[in-house]
Design a protein around this motif. Structure first.
Motif, PDB file in Angstrom:
ATOM      1  N   ARG A   1       0.830  -1.207   0.000  1.00  0.00           N
ATOM      2  CA  ARG A   1       0.000   0.000   0.000  1.00  0.00           C
ATOM      3  C   ARG A   1       0.864   1.257   0.000  1.00  0.00           C
ATOM      4  NH1 ARG A   1      -2.589  -2.989   4.189  1.00  0.00           N
ATOM      5  NH2 ARG A   1      -4.520  -4.007   3.488  1.00  0.00           N
ATOM      6  N   ARG A   2       1.949   1.234   0.757  1.00  0.00           N
ATOM      7  CA  ARG A   2       2.849   2.392   0.789  1.00  0.00           C
ATOM      8  C   ARG A   2       3.390   2.693  -0.595  1.00  0.00           C
ATOM      9  NH1 ARG A   2       7.512   3.732  -0.136  1.00  0.00           N
ATOM     10  NH2 ARG A   2       8.121   1.600  -0.660  1.00  0.00           N
ATOM     11  N   ARG A   3       3.782   1.634  -1.301  1.00  0.00           N
ATOM     12  CA  ARG A   3       4.350   1.847  -2.624  1.00  0.00           C
ATOM     13  C   ARG A   3       3.289   2.330  -3.606  1.00  0.00           C
ATOM     14  NH1 ARG A   3       8.011  -2.292  -6.321  1.00  0.00           N
ATOM     15  NH2 ARG A   3       8.516  -0.726  -7.890  1.00  0.00           N
ATOM     16  N   LEU A   4       2.090   1.813  -3.498  1.00  0.00           N
ATOM     17  CA  LEU A   4       1.011   2.268  -4.370  1.00  0.00           C
ATOM     18  C   LEU A   4       0.717   3.748  -4.140  1.00  0.00           C
ATOM     19  CD1 LEU A   4      -1.416  -0.783  -4.150  1.00  0.00           C
ATOM     20  CD2 LEU A   4      -0.313   0.060  -6.235  1.00  0.00           C
ATOM     21  N   THR A   5       0.830   4.184  -2.887  1.00  0.00           N
ATOM     22  CA  THR A   5       0.593   5.588  -2.566  1.00  0.00           C
ATOM     23  C   THR A   5       1.743   6.465  -3.046  1.00  0.00           C
ATOM     24  OG1 THR A   5      -0.696   4.987  -0.603  1.00  0.00           O
ATOM     25  CG2 THR A   5       0.178   7.226  -0.692  1.00  0.00           C
ATOM     26  N   ALA A   6       2.980   5.975  -2.854  1.00  0.00           N
ATOM     27  CA  ALA A   6       4.153   6.789  -3.176  1.00  0.00           C
ATOM     28  C   ALA A   6       4.485   6.788  -4.659  1.00  0.00           C
ATOM     29  CB  ALA A   6       5.358   6.289  -2.379  1.00  0.00           C
ATOM     30  N   ASP A   7       4.318   5.641  -5.319  1.00  0.00           N
ATOM     31  CA  ASP A   7       4.790   5.484  -6.693  1.00  0.00           C
ATOM     32  C   ASP A   7       3.685   5.484  -7.737  1.00  0.00           C
ATOM     33  OD1 ASP A   7       7.221   5.261  -5.447  1.00  0.00           O
ATOM     34  OD2 ASP A   7       7.372   3.095  -5.664  1.00  0.00           O
ATOM     35  N   GLY A   8       2.448   5.605  -7.319  1.00  0.00           N
ATOM     36  CA  GLY A   8       1.357   5.609  -8.288  1.00  0.00           C
ATOM     37  C   GLY A   8       0.822   4.216  -8.538  1.00  0.00           C
ATOM     38  N   THR A   9      -0.004   4.077  -9.563  1.00  0.00           N
ATOM     39  CA  THR A   9      -0.630   2.792  -9.828  1.00  0.00           C
ATOM     40  C   THR A   9       0.391   1.733 -10.212  1.00  0.00           C
ATOM     41  OG1 THR A   9      -1.041   3.372 -12.133  1.00  0.00           O
ATOM     42  CG2 THR A   9      -2.783   3.879 -10.547  1.00  0.00           C
ATOM     43  N   GLU A  10       0.012   0.486  -9.997  1.00  0.00           N
ATOM     44  CA  GLU A  10       0.903  -0.649 -10.213  1.00  0.00           C
ATOM     45  C   GLU A  10       1.408  -0.747 -11.647  1.00  0.00           C
ATOM     46  OE1 GLU A  10      -3.258  -1.573 -11.054  1.00  0.00           O
ATOM     47  OE2 GLU A  10      -2.284  -0.803  -9.242  1.00  0.00           O
ATOM     48  N   SER A  11       0.649  -0.262 -12.615  1.00  0.00           N
ATOM     49  CA  SER A  11       1.053  -0.391 -14.019  1.00  0.00           C
ATOM     50  C   SER A  11       2.338   0.364 -14.325  1.00  0.00           C
ATOM     51  CB  SER A  11      -0.067   0.105 -14.943  1.00  0.00           C
ATOM     52  OG  SER A  11      -0.345   1.480 -14.704  1.00  0.00           O
ATOM     53  N   GLY A  12       2.707   1.326 -13.476  1.00  0.00           N
ATOM     54  CA  GLY A  12       3.935   2.082 -13.697  1.00  0.00           C
ATOM     55  C   GLY A  12       5.160   1.512 -13.016  1.00  0.00           C
ATOM     56  N   PHE A  13       4.983   0.480 -12.183  1.00  0.00           N
ATOM     57  CA  PHE A  13       6.134  -0.112 -11.508  1.00  0.00           C
ATOM     58  C   PHE A  13       7.049  -0.767 -12.546  1.00  0.00           C
ATOM     59  CE2 PHE A  13       3.802  -1.122  -7.229  1.00  0.00           C
ATOM     60  CZ  PHE A  13       3.468   0.215  -7.106  1.00  0.00           C
ATOM     61  N   PRO A  14       8.364  -0.615 -12.441  1.00  0.00           N
ATOM     62  CA  PRO A  14       9.256  -1.254 -13.424  1.00  0.00           C
ATOM     63  C   PRO A  14       9.107  -2.767 -13.471  1.00  0.00           C
ATOM     64  CG  PRO A  14      10.499  -0.339 -11.571  1.00  0.00           C
ATOM     65  CD  PRO A  14       9.117   0.196 -11.467  1.00  0.00           C
ATOM     66  N   GLU A  15       8.820  -3.391 -12.330  1.00  0.00           N
ATOM     67  CA  GLU A  15       8.631  -4.842 -12.315  1.00  0.00           C
ATOM     68  C   GLU A  15       7.415  -5.238 -13.162  1.00  0.00           C
ATOM     69  OE1 GLU A  15      10.041  -3.540  -8.142  1.00  0.00           O
ATOM     70  OE2 GLU A  15       8.622  -2.845  -9.688  1.00  0.00           O
ATOM     71  N   ILE A  16       6.346  -4.459 -13.040  1.00  0.00           N
ATOM     72  CA  ILE A  16       5.119  -4.747 -13.783  1.00  0.00           C
ATOM     73  C   ILE A  16       5.273  -4.367 -15.250  1.00  0.00           C
ATOM     74  CG2 ILE A  16       2.650  -4.264 -13.954  1.00  0.00           C
ATOM     75  CD1 ILE A  16       3.565  -5.904 -11.458  1.00  0.00           C
ATOM     76  N   GLN A  17       5.948  -3.262 -15.521  1.00  0.00           N
ATOM     77  CA  GLN A  17       6.161  -2.852 -16.909  1.00  0.00           C
ATOM     78  C   GLN A  17       6.923  -3.925 -17.685  1.00  0.00           C
ATOM     79  OE1 GLN A  17       8.066   0.998 -16.552  1.00  0.00           O
ATOM     80  NE2 GLN A  17       6.116   2.068 -16.769  1.00  0.00           N
ATOM     81  N   ALA A  18       7.882  -4.587 -17.029  1.00  0.00           N
ATOM     82  CA  ALA A  18       8.635  -5.650 -17.701  1.00  0.00           C
ATOM     83  C   ALA A  18       7.713  -6.798 -18.091  1.00  0.00           C
ATOM     84  CB  ALA A  18       9.759  -6.150 -16.789  1.00  0.00           C
ATOM     85  N   TRP A  19       6.776  -7.151 -17.214  1.00  0.00           N
ATOM     86  CA  TRP A  19       5.822  -8.211 -17.547  1.00  0.00           C
ATOM     87  C   TRP A  19       4.864  -7.759 -18.644  1.00  0.00           C
ATOM     88  CZ3 TRP A  19       6.046 -13.148 -16.830  1.00  0.00           C
ATOM     89  CH2 TRP A  19       6.826 -13.660 -15.797  1.00  0.00           C
ATOM     90  N   ARG A  20       4.478  -6.498 -18.626  1.00  0.00           N
ATOM     91  CA  ARG A  20       3.599  -5.997 -19.695  1.00  0.00           C
ATOM     92  C   ARG A  20       4.296  -6.059 -21.054  1.00  0.00           C
ATOM     93  NH1 ARG A  20      -0.677  -1.399 -18.623  1.00  0.00           N
ATOM     94  NH2 ARG A  20      -1.847  -2.354 -16.912  1.00  0.00           N
ATOM     95  N   ARG A  21       5.569  -5.723 -21.072  1.00  0.00           N
ATOM     96  CA  ARG A  21       6.324  -5.825 -22.334  1.00  0.00           C
ATOM     97  C   ARG A  21       6.395  -7.273 -22.797  1.00  0.00           C
ATOM     98  NH1 ARG A  21       9.563  -1.944 -19.632  1.00  0.00           N
ATOM     99  NH2 ARG A  21      11.048  -3.542 -19.003  1.00  0.00           N
TER     100      ARG A  21
END
Length: 249
Positions: A44-64
């Motif tokens: 939750r802290r990261r979602l608040t600080a870094d924005g939605t999960e789709s912008g996380f580098p870990e998630i972006q790599a899976w989206r690619r």
């Protein structure tokens, strides 16, 4: 048992790092609420600080990766993105089984997909590879499906598929259940420089399994240089060169 990713898959995704944890002595009666709470707070802290999960580098790599496989990333999400999205929208994650709840919370905290498979429901070796199209996958609804040729899945020696679309959906066949006692937990990351993060995730899993279940565990971090995990033999010898910090308890 041996677990690995196919050379074809590693060639296609050179940043792939996988954490593998084998544990026995799992029960459905452990109380993990206090343990999961800390990981969910971090998510939750990261979602608040870094924005939605789709912008996380870990998630972006899976989206690619999903886009490269011809899958629409907003329709087929990796398991970690799906968990983070549910946590952001609902505020909580559903309770399923103590081990699954723990793995889900750790997955959300690290934004890395974590799968837990009942080892008694896996036949022989397990390899993550593109499907041939004849593998059998059992859905949670009880339907038998066949992954599309080229679709990435977990396949055992009997030709059973234990996942659809890599980390999108696990199989109902090897899902953790009340009777589960031995598990193989796999965490997979595709973002550059993932090894330190996966190493920390594996260490967290080993600590939680040891403290929560007193479960004997074996663990490894798999990379292109050390791509295979073998079930330890009696006496704790895994028969493989493993990463520093790998241990048998």
């Amino acid at each position: 048992m041996q677990f690995h990713h196919s050379p074809q898959l590693r060639d296609a995704y050179p940043d792939l790092v996988a954490g593998v944890v084998l544990a026995s002595g799992i029960t459905a009666t452990a109380d993990v609420a206090g343990r999961t709470a800390g990981y969910l707070t971090e998510a939750r802290r990261r979602l608040t600080a870094d924005g939605t999960e789709s912008g996380f580098p870990e998630i972006q790599a899976w989206r690619r990766a999903y886009a490269a496989m011809g899958l629409r990333p907003t329709k087929y999400r990796c398991a970690a993105e799906a968990l983070l999205r549910r946590l952001r929208l609902d505020g909580e994650l559903p309770r399923v089984h103590p081990l699954v709840d723990l793995c889900n919370a750790i997955s959300a905290a690290y934004a890395i997909p974590v799968a837990a498979l009942d080892l008694n429901r896996v036949d022989g070796d397990l390899v993550v590879r593109p499907a041939h199209g004849d593998e059998a996958y059992l859905s949670f609804a009880g339907d038998t499906e066949h992954p599309e040729p080229g679709e990435v899945t977990f396949v055992d020696s009997a030709g059973r598929a234990h996942a659809r679309r890599w980390t999108n959906r696990q199989s109902g066949w090897s899902a953790v259940r009340e009777s589960t006692s031995s598990v193989l937990i796999v965490a997979e990351a595709l973002h550059p420089g993932a090894e330190p993060t996966v190493t920390r995730l594996v260490a967290a899993l080993v600590t939680e399994l040891t403290d929560g279940w007193s479960a004997p565990t074996a663990a490894a971090v798999l990379t292109a240089a050390a791509p295979e995990f073998h079930t330890p033999t009696a006496g704790g010898d895994s028969g493989q060169a493993v990463s520093p910090g790998t241990r048998w308890r």
